[in-house]
Every structure is written in C-alpha cells, then in structure tokens.
Scaffold this motif. Structure first.
Motif, PDB file in Angstrom:
ATOM      1  N   THR A  11       0.833  -1.205   0.000  1.00 51.10           N
ATOM      2  CA  THR A  11       0.000   0.000   0.000  1.00 51.10           C
ATOM      3  C   THR A  11       0.865   1.251   0.000  1.00 51.10           C
ATOM      4  OG1 THR A  11      -0.126   0.069   2.406  1.00 51.10           O
ATOM      5  CG2 THR A  11      -1.849  -1.158   1.266  1.00 51.10           C
ATOM      6  N   TRP A  12       0.338   2.294  -0.598  1.00 56.33           N
ATOM      7  CA  TRP A  12       0.964   3.616  -0.547  1.00 56.33           C
ATOM      8  C   TRP A  12      -0.102   4.650  -0.849  1.00 56.33           C
ATOM      9  CZ3 TRP A  12       1.814   0.248  -4.572  1.00 56.33           C
ATOM     10  CH2 TRP A  12       1.433   0.673  -5.840  1.00 56.33           C
ATOM     11  N   GLY A  13       0.203   5.892  -0.498  1.00 51.27           N
ATOM     12  CA  GLY A  13      -0.760   6.948  -0.753  1.00 51.27           C
ATOM     13  C   GLY A  13      -0.121   8.314  -0.686  1.00 51.27           C
ATOM     14  N   GLU A  14      -0.924   9.327  -1.003  1.00 49.80           N
ATOM     15  CA  GLU A  14      -0.473  10.713  -0.964  1.00 49.80           C
ATOM     16  C   GLU A  14      -1.664  11.609  -0.663  1.00 49.80           C
ATOM     17  OE1 GLU A  14       1.900  13.970  -3.751  1.00 49.80           O
ATOM     18  OE2 GLU A  14       1.409  12.003  -4.567  1.00 49.80           O
ATOM     19  N   VAL A  15      -1.456  12.559   0.242  1.00 48.86           N
ATOM     20  CA  VAL A  15      -2.458  13.572   0.567  1.00 48.86           C
ATOM     21  C   VAL A  15      -1.837  14.926   0.272  1.00 48.86           C
ATOM     22  CG1 VAL A  15      -3.812  14.643   2.402  1.00 48.86           C
ATOM     23  CG2 VAL A  15      -3.511  12.178   2.378  1.00 48.86           C
ATOM     24  N   THR A  16      -2.555  15.762  -0.476  1.00 49.21           N
ATOM     25  CA  THR A  16      -2.074  17.096  -0.817  1.00 49.21           C
ATOM     26  C   THR A  16      -3.077  18.125  -0.316  1.00 49.21           C
ATOM     27  OG1 THR A  16      -0.958  16.288  -2.798  1.00 49.21           O
ATOM     28  CG2 THR A  16      -1.428  18.644  -2.700  1.00 49.21           C
ATOM     29  N   GLY A  17      -2.596  19.052   0.458  1.00 50.22           N
ATOM     30  CA  GLY A  17      -3.404  20.174   0.910  1.00 50.22           C
ATOM     31  C   GLY A  17      -2.862  21.440   0.283  1.00 50.22           C
ATOM     32  N   ALA A  18      -3.659  22.082  -0.550  1.00 46.09           N
ATOM     33  CA  ALA A  18      -3.219  23.278  -1.252  1.00 46.09           C
ATOM     34  C   ALA A  18      -4.239  24.391  -1.058  1.00 46.09           C
ATOM     35  CB  ALA A  18      -3.027  22.973  -2.740  1.00 46.09           C
ATOM     36  N   THR A  22      -7.789  20.065  -2.407  1.00 48.47           N
ATOM     37  CA  THR A  22      -7.226  18.984  -1.603  1.00 48.47           C
ATOM     38  C   THR A  22      -7.368  17.700  -2.399  1.00 48.47           C
ATOM     39  OG1 THR A  22      -7.917  20.095   0.422  1.00 48.47           O
ATOM     40  CG2 THR A  22      -7.396  17.773   0.597  1.00 48.47           C
ATOM     41  N   GLU A  23      -6.307  16.872  -2.416  1.00 48.34           N
ATOM     42  CA  GLU A  23      -6.327  15.617  -3.157  1.00 48.34           C
ATOM     43  C   GLU A  23      -5.904  14.471  -2.263  1.00 48.34           C
ATOM     44  OE1 GLU A  23      -5.200  16.199  -7.741  1.00 48.34           O
ATOM     45  OE2 GLU A  23      -3.582  16.758  -6.366  1.00 48.34           O
ATOM     46  N   LEU A  24      -6.450  13.293  -2.543  1.00 43.45           N
ATOM     47  CA  LEU A  24      -6.075  12.066  -1.848  1.00 43.45           C
ATOM     48  C   LEU A  24      -5.924  10.961  -2.879  1.00 43.45           C
ATOM     49  CD1 LEU A  24      -5.879  10.095   0.654  1.00 43.45           C
ATOM     50  CD2 LEU A  24      -8.345   9.819   0.389  1.00 43.45           C
ATOM     51  N   TYR A  25      -4.805  10.237  -2.804  1.00 43.54           N
ATOM     52  CA  TYR A  25      -4.588   9.029  -3.608  1.00 43.54           C
ATOM     53  C   TYR A  25      -4.206   7.922  -2.645  1.00 43.54           C
ATOM     54  CZ  TYR A  25      -3.960  12.278  -7.497  1.00 43.54           C
ATOM     55  OH  TYR A  25      -4.132  13.268  -8.417  1.00 43.54           O
ATOM     56  N   TYR A  26      -4.812   6.760  -2.798  1.00 44.07           N
ATOM     57  CA  TYR A  26      -4.446   5.605  -1.975  1.00 44.07           C
ATOM     58  C   TYR A  26      -4.526   4.359  -2.849  1.00 44.07           C
ATOM     59  CZ  TYR A  26      -4.208   2.252   1.795  1.00 44.07           C
ATOM     60  OH  TYR A  26      -3.827   1.214   2.611  1.00 44.07           O
ATOM     61  N   THR A  27      -3.489   3.523  -2.787  1.00 41.67           N
ATOM     62  CA  THR A  27      -3.415   2.318  -3.610  1.00 41.67           C
ATOM     63  C   THR A  27      -3.028   1.129  -2.756  1.00 41.67           C
ATOM     64  OG1 THR A  27      -2.756   3.613  -5.528  1.00 41.67           O
ATOM     65  CG2 THR A  27      -2.292   1.268  -5.605  1.00 41.67           C
ATOM     66  N   ARG A  38      -9.273   7.601  -5.098  1.00 43.20           N
ATOM     67  CA  ARG A  38      -8.815   8.930  -5.480  1.00 43.20           C
ATOM     68  C   ARG A  38      -9.919   9.919  -5.172  1.00 43.20           C
ATOM     69  NH1 ARG A  38      -6.582  11.169 -11.273  1.00 43.20           N
ATOM     70  NH2 ARG A  38      -6.605  13.317 -10.622  1.00 43.20           N
ATOM     71  N   GLY A  39      -9.564  11.046  -4.582  1.00 44.24           N
ATOM     72  CA  GLY A  39     -10.548  12.072  -4.271  1.00 44.24           C
ATOM     73  C   GLY A  39      -9.981  13.461  -4.465  1.00 44.24           C
ATOM     74  N   GLU A  40     -10.835  14.388  -4.898  1.00 46.15           N
ATOM     75  CA  GLU A  40     -10.473  15.787  -5.085  1.00 46.15           C
ATOM     76  C   GLU A  40     -11.598  16.654  -4.524  1.00 46.15           C
ATOM     77  OE1 GLU A  40      -8.144  15.528  -9.357  1.00 46.15           O
ATOM     78  OE2 GLU A  40     -10.248  16.120  -9.323  1.00 46.15           O
ATOM     79  N   TYR A  41     -11.211  17.685  -3.793  1.00 42.74           N
ATOM     80  CA  TYR A  41     -12.182  18.639  -3.275  1.00 42.74           C
ATOM     81  C   TYR A  41     -11.611  20.032  -3.482  1.00 42.74           C
ATOM     82  CZ  TYR A  41     -15.305  21.143  -0.150  1.00 42.74           C
ATOM     83  OH  TYR A  41     -16.215  22.022   0.362  1.00 42.74           O
ATOM     84  N   GLY A  42     -12.348  20.892  -4.178  1.00 46.70           N
ATOM     85  CA  GLY A  42     -11.860  22.233  -4.494  1.00 46.70           C
ATOM     86  C   GLY A  42     -12.496  23.296  -3.628  1.00 46.70           C
ATOM     87  N   GLU A  45     -16.247  24.062  -3.733  1.00 50.15           N
ATOM     88  CA  GLU A  45     -17.094  22.931  -3.333  1.00 50.15           C
ATOM     89  C   GLU A  45     -17.334  21.955  -4.470  1.00 50.15           C
ATOM     90  OE1 GLU A  45     -20.648  24.142  -1.323  1.00 50.15           O
ATOM     91  OE2 GLU A  45     -19.561  24.997   0.352  1.00 50.15           O
ATOM     92  N   ASN A  46     -16.379  21.840  -5.370  1.00 53.74           N
ATOM     93  CA  ASN A  46     -16.437  20.836  -6.421  1.00 53.74           C
ATOM     94  C   ASN A  46     -15.776  19.571  -5.876  1.00 53.74           C
ATOM     95  OD1 ASN A  46     -16.410  19.341  -8.752  1.00 53.74           O
ATOM     96  ND2 ASN A  46     -15.710  21.014 -10.042  1.00 53.74           N
ATOM     97  N   LEU A  47     -16.529  18.484  -5.801  1.00 52.62           N
ATOM     98  CA  LEU A  47     -16.078  17.241  -5.194  1.00 52.62           C
ATOM     99  C   LEU A  47     -16.124  16.129  -6.218  1.00 52.62           C
ATOM    100  CD1 LEU A  47     -15.572  15.373  -2.626  1.00 52.62           C
ATOM    101  CD2 LEU A  47     -18.049  15.151  -2.564  1.00 52.62           C
ATOM    102  N   GLU A  48     -15.073  15.311  -6.246  1.00 52.62           N
ATOM    103  CA  GLU A  48     -15.074  14.109  -7.072  1.00 52.62           C
ATOM    104  C   GLU A  48     -14.256  13.047  -6.350  1.00 52.62           C
ATOM    105  OE1 GLU A  48     -14.130  12.415 -11.545  1.00 52.62           O
ATOM    106  OE2 GLU A  48     -13.796  14.529 -11.116  1.00 52.62           O
ATOM    107  N   ALA A  49     -14.816  11.848  -6.241  1.00 55.06           N
ATOM    108  CA  ALA A  49     -14.115  10.727  -5.616  1.00 55.06           C
ATOM    109  C   ALA A  49     -14.376   9.478  -6.450  1.00 55.06           C
ATOM    110  CB  ALA A  49     -14.596  10.512  -4.183  1.00 55.06           C
ATOM    111  N   GLU A  50     -13.382   8.585  -6.478  1.00 55.90           N
ATOM    112  CA  GLU A  50     -13.512   7.374  -7.283  1.00 55.90           C
ATOM    113  C   GLU A  50     -12.810   6.219  -6.586  1.00 55.90           C
ATOM    114  OE1 GLU A  50     -13.378   7.193 -11.780  1.00 55.90           O
ATOM    115  OE2 GLU A  50     -11.354   6.548 -11.243  1.00 55.90           O
ATOM    116  N   PHE A  51     -13.485   5.075  -6.564  1.00 53.60           N
ATOM    117  CA  PHE A  51     -12.903   3.846  -6.049  1.00 53.60           C
ATOM    118  C   PHE A  51     -12.962   2.812  -7.166  1.00 53.60           C
ATOM    119  CE2 PHE A  51     -13.313  -0.358  -4.129  1.00 53.60           C
ATOM    120  CZ  PHE A  51     -12.151  -0.390  -3.382  1.00 53.60           C
ATOM    121  N   THR A  52     -11.802   2.197  -7.499  1.00 52.90           N
ATOM    122  CA  THR A  52     -11.767   1.218  -8.580  1.00 52.90           C
ATOM    123  C   THR A  52     -10.996  -0.024  -8.168  1.00 52.90           C
ATOM    124  OG1 THR A  52      -9.773   2.219  -9.557  1.00 52.90           O
ATOM    125  CG2 THR A  52     -11.900   2.914 -10.439  1.00 52.90           C
TER     126      THR A  52
END
Length: 184
Positions: A11-18, A22-27, A38-42, A45-52
């Motif tokens: 497992t690995w991941g990355e969280v970015t706060g800008a 804000t972005e999140l990646y986890y594998t 994977r998730g993005e929040y602007g 208030e634009n939100l997108e998240a995906e689990f695959t």
C-alpha cells in the motif's frame, strides 16, 4: 517465501493540501490486483471521488471497474451523483498512463496522466480528461445533441524529503494554488 510474496498487498498513498484544492490518492496492490481510491475537493465545493478495482493482464494493460461520486453543480454539495465505471488502462511510452472508460450513463471518457523529474528534486506532472455525453441516457434541452467536459491540471512539485513535497499547480476547475504533499 518467494511464491507468497506475489500475494502480499503493498500500500501507498499521498495527501495534498493546497490553497485551491485537496487531493487524496491511496493504492493497495499485489502482482495482479489493485484497489485505488482517489478524491479531489476544491475551494468552490467541487467534489469528485472514485474507487476502482483493477486486474493487471500484463505489465502494461489492465481492466478496471468501480464507482465515481461527484457533485453536479458548482458550489453545491446537495446534488451528488454516483455512477458505475468500467474501462481499460494502458501504460504508454514515456510512462503516460492512459484511461479509456464508459460509465452507466453511457458517457465515454479518455484521460492521460504523467509525471517526470526535470531536475534532481523537481517534478513536472500533468493530467488531462475529456468526457463526451451523446444523450443516450440523459435528456438534453431542445436543440442540444452533445455535451462535453474537459478537465486538466499541470503542476510542479519540489521534493523536500521522502515523505514531503512542496507543490504548485493550475487546475482548470480550481485555478492556481500551492501547498504541501505528504506521502505514506
């Protein structure tokens, strides 16, 4: 031990706060199976998240299926839309990750993502996504036969240490911004 190593999940991941998003990646992956979140929040208030879930067929080609959650309107978290997605991913030359998918609203999407070190501690990265909607499931206004959506991002990342980076990027949905990335 060597034969059991292929079944172990890594497992690995990355969280970015800008300042703009804000972005999140986890594998979690082993030799043939991969789970990705994977998730993005602007700031708008634009939100997108995906689990695959992905199944590697060889070193470059994989098939996947999953769920995508995003809000329909800007500045509104009340209108959340959930769609199922299936598709293929292929690693192109120059380590460009390509993604061709279709969702349960029959909207085809193609995307590309890459990152490369341009100096010792500086990486350049970019993402591009193009989604088409031909109205096969959605009802359009009178006189509209086709809708499209393009999202893209380009940025620089300065690696401070193994776990931390400073980043600056431009996203066509969120604008300019900078922040800190944490890898784990």
């Amino acid at each position: 031990n060597l034969t059991n190593e292929a079944n172990h999940m890594f497992t690995w991941g990355e969280v970015t706060g800008a300042s703009h998003m804000t972005e999140l990646y986890y594998t979690a992956t082993n030799i043939r199976n991969q789970f990705t979140l994977r998730g993005e929040y602007g700031w708008n208030e634009n939100l997108e998240a995906e689990f695959t879930y992905e199944r590697w067929l060889n070193s470059y080609f994989r098939v996947f299926g999953g769920v995508n959650v995003e809000n329909e309107g800007v500045d509104s978290l009340e209108e959340i839309s959930t769609t199922g997605v299936v598709g293929v991913r292929y690693l192109l030359p120059l380590l460009i990750d390509s993604d061709l998918r279709i969702d349960n609203k029959l909207r085809p999407t193609i995307s590309f993502a890459t990152a490369t070190m341009i100096f010792r501690n500086v990486a350049l990265y970019g993402e591009y996504e193009y989604q088409m909607d031909f109205g096969w499931v959605n009802d359009f206004e009178e006189g509209t036969d086709f809708e499209e959506e393009t999202t893209w991002q380009v940025g620089l990342e300065y690696v401070l240490s193994r776990d931390f980076s400073l980043m600056g990027s431009y996203d066509n949905r969120f604008g300019w911004g900078g922040g800190l990335s944490l890898r784990f």
